[in-house]
Enzyme design. Structure first.
Site, mmCIF file in Angstrom:
data_model
loop_
_atom_site.group_PDB
_atom_site.id
_atom_site.type_symbol
_atom_site.label_atom_id
_atom_site.label_comp_id
_atom_site.label_asym_id
_atom_site.label_seq_id
_atom_site.Cartn_x
_atom_site.Cartn_y
_atom_site.Cartn_z
ATOM 1 N N SER A 87 -15.763 -2.659 -1.881
ATOM 2 C CA SER A 87 -16.002 -2.802 -3.328
ATOM 3 C C SER A 87 -17.417 -3.293 -3.623
ATOM 4 O O SER A 87 -18.063 -3.926 -2.782
ATOM 5 C CB SER A 87 -15.006 -3.790 -3.930
ATOM 6 O OG SER A 87 -13.693 -3.423 -3.609
HETATM 7 N N1 SAH Z 1 -10.962 -5.201 0.134
HETATM 8 C C1 SAH Z 1 -11.677 -4.118 0.773
HETATM 9 C C2 SAH Z 1 -11.801 -2.913 -0.137
HETATM 10 C C3 SAH Z 1 -10.831 -1.956 0.296
HETATM 11 S S1 SAH Z 1 -10.618 -0.435 -0.557
HETATM 12 C C4 SAH Z 1 -13.006 -4.546 1.314
HETATM 13 O O1 SAH Z 1 -13.414 -5.689 1.060
HETATM 14 O O2 SAH Z 1 -13.636 -3.770 2.023
HETATM 15 C C5 SAH Z 1 -8.861 -0.457 -0.637
HETATM 16 C C6 SAH Z 1 -8.129 -0.475 0.682
HETATM 17 O O3 SAH Z 1 -6.742 -0.557 0.353
HETATM 18 C C7 SAH Z 1 -8.299 0.766 1.539
HETATM 19 O O4 SAH Z 1 -8.725 0.407 2.816
HETATM 20 C C8 SAH Z 1 -6.893 1.377 1.555
HETATM 21 O O5 SAH Z 1 -6.572 2.023 2.774
HETATM 22 C C9 SAH Z 1 -6.039 0.147 1.328
HETATM 23 N N2 SAH Z 1 -4.681 0.421 0.793
HETATM 24 C C10 SAH Z 1 -4.317 1.342 -0.121
HETATM 25 N N3 SAH Z 1 -3.007 1.268 -0.351
HETATM 26 C C11 SAH Z 1 -2.517 0.266 0.444
HETATM 27 C C12 SAH Z 1 -1.224 -0.289 0.657
HETATM 28 N N4 SAH Z 1 -0.133 0.161 0.037
HETATM 29 N N5 SAH Z 1 -1.109 -1.302 1.538
HETATM 30 C C13 SAH Z 1 -2.191 -1.792 2.202
HETATM 31 N N6 SAH Z 1 -3.429 -1.289 2.048
HETATM 32 C C14 SAH Z 1 -3.600 -0.284 1.172
#
Ligand code: SAH
Length: 236
Positions: A87
């Protein structure tokens, strides 16, 4: 005897130079990070000191793919592979401040991704539990956080829809993928008096960061900010 002393002196100089060089290398991006926090975060109204300090401390360039290192402190999200993103720094700070993190907190994060948000939280709170649904991203983030010395982050590869019941209740919950509705198990696992921040809306459109508060068993929701997050996936 004399030549030996000369050699020793020379070796010491080389060692001193090398350690200074590696120190400078380690902190290569410090000024970029300080500028990021000042210009992108503080100037846009984030004032929580623990959040600002954590964002200055965590080396964001170590959480992006190596070919994107030089762009790690830009004012936007970056791809981390598998169609996912790390993000925008401002959004990470905004979500961190929104849960009002305290040193004795136990926080649950859904969507580990690169592990960056988890690391920022880990600088402030006692324990971070983080769940990632994509196995490769889970493995990479777990390794990265271990290498960087974060001992208070616990990773799990699963569908975060169900939360992580064994360690519940949580003082706060951060969801970093956009859900069409707030998963009921997460509401259940939030402590009374706790806060959850979650992007809610359709995939790729009309999403809002929503603050969920639980007080005396009652849930209130407040829409805070329009955002664009990758979709919340569900396990098949
Ligand atoms: N917090 C992260 C940003 C991640 S983007 C950072 O600091 O880099 C969102 C992430 O959520 C992705 O990696 C995606 O694979 C994950 N995601 C999406 N749906 C999910 C779910 N149901 N359970 C766990 N992770 C999930």
């Amino acid at each position: 005897m004399r030549p030996l002393i000369n050699e020793l002196f020379f070796a010491c100089c080389v060692l001193l130079f090398l350690s200074f060089f590696s120190y400078a290398q380690n902190d290569e991006y410090k000024s970029d990070r300080v500028a990021m926090v000042k210009l992108q975060i503080e100037n846009r109204g984030i004032h929580d000191k623990s959040t600002l300090d954590a964002m200055i401390k965590v080396p964001r360039h170590k959480f992006v793919p190596s070919n994107l290192k030089s762009r790690a402190y830009e004012d936007g999200p970056l791809p981390i592979g598998y169609g996912q993103t790390i993000s925008q720094p401002y959004i990470v700070a905004y979500m961190t401040e929104a849960i009002d993190p305290k040193p004795d907190y136990k926080v649950l994060e859904i969507g580990t991704g690169s592990g960056y948000q988890a690391a920022v939280l880990a600088e402030i709170v006692k324990e971070v539990y983080t769940i990632e649904i994509i196995p490769e991203l889970y493995k990479q983030a777990k390794e990265r956080l271990k290498k960087l010395g974060y001992k208070n982050v616990f990773c799990k590869n699963a569908d975060g829809y169900y939360g992580w019941k064994e360690h519940a209740p949580y003082d706060a919950i951060i969801v970093t993928a956009a859900a069409e509705y707030i998963p009921p198990p997460l509401i259940e696992q939030l402590k009374d008096g706790g806060k959850m921040i979650i992007p809610v809306g359709s995939p790729y459109l009309n999403q809002n960061l929503v603050l969920v508060e639980k007080k005396n068993g009652e849930i209130t929701t407040t829409s805070l900010l329009p955002v664009l997050f990758v979709p919340f996936k569900r396990a098949d």
